[in-house]
Write a protein that holds these residues in place. Structure first.
Motif, PDB file in Angstrom:
ATOM      1  N   VAL A   3     -16.787 -34.834 -27.385  1.00 41.24           N
ATOM      2  CA  VAL A   3     -16.627 -35.458 -27.668  1.00 41.24           C
ATOM      3  C   VAL A   3     -15.591 -35.853 -28.740  1.00 41.24           C
ATOM      4  O   VAL A   3     -15.414 -37.541 -28.940  1.00 41.24           O
ATOM      5  N   MET A   4     -14.321 -35.543 -29.158  1.00 40.55           N
ATOM      6  CA  MET A   4     -12.861 -35.645 -29.504  1.00 40.55           C
ATOM      7  C   MET A   4     -12.790 -37.020 -28.836  1.00 40.55           C
ATOM      8  O   MET A   4     -11.489 -37.818 -28.461  1.00 40.55           O
ATOM      9  N   ALA A   5     -12.479 -36.428 -27.600  1.00 42.77           N
ATOM     10  CA  ALA A   5     -12.092 -37.359 -25.898  1.00 42.77           C
ATOM     11  C   ALA A   5     -12.718 -38.557 -26.418  1.00 42.77           C
ATOM     12  O   ALA A   5     -12.059 -39.654 -26.007  1.00 42.77           O
ATOM     13  N   VAL A   6     -13.988 -38.244 -26.357  1.00 46.69           N
ATOM     14  CA  VAL A   6     -14.824 -39.671 -26.233  1.00 46.69           C
ATOM     15  C   VAL A   6     -14.285 -40.771 -27.092  1.00 46.69           C
ATOM     16  O   VAL A   6     -13.919 -42.340 -27.421  1.00 46.69           O
ATOM     17  N   GLU A  24     -11.479 -48.787 -20.770  1.00 46.86           N
ATOM     18  CA  GLU A  24     -11.513 -47.907 -19.541  1.00 46.86           C
ATOM     19  C   GLU A  24      -9.704 -47.757 -19.970  1.00 46.86           C
ATOM     20  O   GLU A  24      -9.234 -47.873 -20.626  1.00 46.86           O
ATOM     21  N   GLY A  25      -8.965 -46.411 -19.333  1.00 46.93           N
ATOM     22  CA  GLY A  25      -8.195 -45.614 -19.881  1.00 46.93           C
ATOM     23  C   GLY A  25      -8.403 -43.771 -19.584  1.00 46.93           C
ATOM     24  O   GLY A  25      -8.855 -43.589 -18.667  1.00 46.93           O
ATOM     25  N   HIS A  26      -7.504 -43.348 -20.660  1.00 44.13           N
ATOM     26  CA  HIS A  26      -7.605 -41.755 -19.901  1.00 44.13           C
ATOM     27  C   HIS A  26      -7.387 -41.205 -21.497  1.00 44.13           C
ATOM     28  O   HIS A  26      -6.310 -41.689 -21.898  1.00 44.13           O
ATOM     29  N   THR A  27      -7.258 -40.157 -21.628  1.00 44.58           N
ATOM     30  CA  THR A  27      -6.717 -39.604 -22.446  1.00 44.58           C
ATOM     31  C   THR A  27      -7.196 -37.456 -22.772  1.00 44.58           C
ATOM     32  O   THR A  27      -7.996 -37.286 -21.199  1.00 44.58           O
ATOM     33  N   MET A  34     -12.351 -44.577 -32.211  1.00 41.55           N
ATOM     34  CA  MET A  34     -13.341 -44.169 -33.393  1.00 41.55           C
ATOM     35  C   MET A  34     -12.912 -43.057 -35.045  1.00 41.55           C
ATOM     36  O   MET A  34     -12.345 -41.780 -34.287  1.00 41.55           O
ATOM     37  N   GLU A  35     -13.138 -43.697 -35.520  1.00 44.45           N
ATOM     38  CA  GLU A  35     -12.890 -42.905 -36.596  1.00 44.45           C
ATOM     39  C   GLU A  35     -14.374 -42.060 -37.415  1.00 44.45           C
ATOM     40  O   GLU A  35     -15.177 -42.537 -37.487  1.00 44.45           O
ATOM     41  N   VAL A  36     -14.505 -40.844 -37.434  1.00 46.91           N
ATOM     42  CA  VAL A  36     -15.664 -39.518 -37.919  1.00 46.91           C
ATOM     43  C   VAL A  36     -15.540 -39.773 -38.979  1.00 46.91           C
ATOM     44  O   VAL A  36     -14.368 -39.537 -40.460  1.00 46.91           O
ATOM     45  N   PHE A  79     -25.187 -30.043 -31.453  1.00 47.50           N
ATOM     46  CA  PHE A  79     -24.909 -30.273 -32.065  1.00 47.50           C
ATOM     47  C   PHE A  79     -23.857 -31.780 -32.652  1.00 47.50           C
ATOM     48  O   PHE A  79     -24.523 -32.653 -33.509  1.00 47.50           O
ATOM     49  N   ASN A  80     -23.436 -31.715 -32.311  1.00 46.18           N
ATOM     50  CA  ASN A  80     -22.303 -32.391 -31.929  1.00 46.18           C
ATOM     51  C   ASN A  80     -23.005 -34.046 -31.363  1.00 46.18           C
ATOM     52  O   ASN A  80     -23.631 -33.905 -30.026  1.00 46.18           O
ATOM     53  N   ARG A  81     -22.438 -35.097 -31.774  1.00 46.82           N
ATOM     54  CA  ARG A  81     -22.644 -36.707 -31.045  1.00 46.82           C
ATOM     55  C   ARG A  81     -21.655 -37.176 -31.140  1.00 46.82           C
ATOM     56  O   ARG A  81     -19.966 -36.865 -31.752  1.00 46.82           O
ATOM     57  N   VAL A  82     -21.336 -37.946 -29.965  1.00 46.47           N
ATOM     58  CA  VAL A  82     -20.155 -39.022 -30.158  1.00 46.47           C
ATOM     59  C   VAL A  82     -20.259 -39.861 -32.207  1.00 46.47           C
ATOM     60  O   VAL A  82     -21.206 -39.866 -32.080  1.00 46.47           O
ATOM     61  N   GLY A  83     -19.432 -39.757 -32.547  1.00 50.05           N
ATOM     62  CA  GLY A  83     -19.089 -40.221 -33.739  1.00 50.05           C
ATOM     63  C   GLY A  83     -19.168 -39.250 -35.119  1.00 50.05           C
ATOM     64  O   GLY A  83     -19.167 -39.295 -36.440  1.00 50.05           O
ATOM     65  N   GLY A  84     -19.654 -38.042 -34.575  1.00 50.97           N
ATOM     66  CA  GLY A  84     -20.247 -37.234 -36.114  1.00 50.97           C
ATOM     67  C   GLY A  84     -20.857 -35.956 -35.423  1.00 50.97           C
ATOM     68  O   GLY A  84     -21.254 -35.371 -34.589  1.00 50.97           O
TER      69      GLY A  84
END
Length: 386
Positions: free
Chosen positions: A95-98, A316-319, A104-106, A169-174
């Motif tokens: 989720v941190m990568a996405v 598009e990109g990579h991290t 996105m700010e959590v 329990f994790n979701r993208v964004g929180g």
């Protein structure tokens, strides 16, 4: 053959067999001294190990390829399963990568809750090894203590997430949802109860002369080998490699927890040092959990996640996102082509790198010490095979 009046003597020629006593021994893939289906192919000279080859892949499920056929919500389920003792920590990296790709700010409440649950998950992971390692050396009592403490923590983790092992329990964004009413108090009670009983491992295990005799000076791993093989986590720090992502490249709320965070190291690099690092790191994880509970109690009510579109696409990109998982560095390299599924998601698991150093460490040791060394590497087989 010669015959005398007294008795008959027989001499049997042994030929070239006397020149070498090497024997190939398979440890596993179903041997009780291993944590799952790892296989070690050992070449022995008597009781001395001459060559060791870890044979992996018996549990391989192709998670990295499956990532490419799942959207960004679904891959969390795949990610949390490779190290089944660190499921919450596994989810975090994805989720941190996405979120990094999305910019996105959590919400702050989610950041501190994630940090708290990551440390509780660390304690759960370490307690399993603190109990099972003495068991492999013949000490049966600590495992009962470890499972009692784990059960206290499992209750609060299950209450907040609905899962006992795979929390999801994790979701993208929180996070999936806010904490239940009164949960912070129950979590604090569980942490206090576990801390009050942790001296069992100091007295019962570290104070046991048989345990110390089986582990001190056994399986010494050099700092050079740690760097050469990419070993990380408590195993690396037990060899004097002072590196912890929570301090050296802070993520989540660890940047604000530097006063409570203690990076535990030893210089000896033996089995005993690895166990001591794990035990002291468990104590510190409980202190970090308390610090997170204090901060969460002070935070005003607020959101714990971000609203997401129905179809979530990463630009598009990579991290690359890496975290200090309980067993070591866990990293995800994410490549996106702008679709709702990853183009590529490469997983760097802690156990995979840590276990390969056995090929260098085991030669020259005794078979009797092999189980002590293997157990002190604190690996999860699914984390190796991915």
């Amino acid at each position: 053959m010669t015959e005398t009046t007294q008795h008959r003597e027989t001499t049997v020629g042994i030929g070239g067999a006397a020149e070498s006593t090497d024997m190939v021994l398979n440890i596993g893939p179903q041997h009780p001294s291993t944590h799952g289906v790892l296989r070690l192919r050992l070449v022995l000279d008597g009781e001395l190990i001459r060559q060791a080859e870890p044979v992996i892949g018996y549990m391989h499920r192709g998670a990295e390829k499956l990532f490419e056929a799942r959207d960004y919500r679904q891959i969390i389920m795949l990610a949390n399963r490779h190290d089944w003792l660190s499921a919450f920590a596994n989810e975090l990296g994805v989720v941190m990568a996405v979120e990094r790709m999305l910019g996105m700010e959590v919400p702050e409440r989610a950041v501190w809750t994630r940090t708290l649950l990551a440390e509780l998950n660390r304690v759960l992971n370490h307690l399993m090894f603190l109990g099972s390692y003495p068991l492999e050396l013949g000490g049966i009592t600590p495992i009962f203590h470890a499972f009692r403490e784990r059960e206290d923590l499992q209750h609060v983790m299950e209450e907040v997430s609905g899962g006992r092992i795979h929390y999801m329990f994790n979701r993208v964004g929180g996070l999936k949802e806010d904490l239940p009413a009164g949960w912070l108090g129950r979590a604090r009670q569980a942490v206090a109860a576990i801390r009050s009983r942790m001296d069992v491992y100091d007295r019962l295990v570290l104070g046991n002369e048989i345990f110390r005799g089986r582990t001190r000076g056994v399986g010494v791993l050099s700092a050079q080998a740690v760097h050469a093989y990419g070993v990380s986590g408590p195993i690396a720090r037990a060899s004097g490699v002072d590196f912890d992502l929570r301090r050296d490249e802070p993520y989540l709320a660890y940047g604000e927890l530097q006063d409570a965070l203690k990076v535990v190291t030893r210089q000896e690099g033996d089995c005993l040092a690895r166990f001591e690092c794990l035990l002291e790191q468990t104590h510190n994880a409980l202190e970090l959990a308390d610090a997170c509970l204090d901060r969460l109690a002070e935070l005003p009510p607020g959101p714990i996640n971000q609203r997401l579109p129905k179809v979530l696409k990463a630009p598009e990109g990579h991290t690359y996102a890496w975290t200090e998982n309980p067993l070591g560095i866990n990293g995800y390299y994410l490549v996106s082509k702008g679709e709702k599924t990853p183009y590529r998601l490469k997983l760097r698991s802690a156990s995979y790198n840590n276990i390969q150093v056995l090929a260098e460490l085991l030669p020259g040791t005794l078979v009797a010490d092999m189980v002590a060394i293997l157990g002190s590497f604190f690996f999860v087989v699914g984390d190796i095979d991915k």
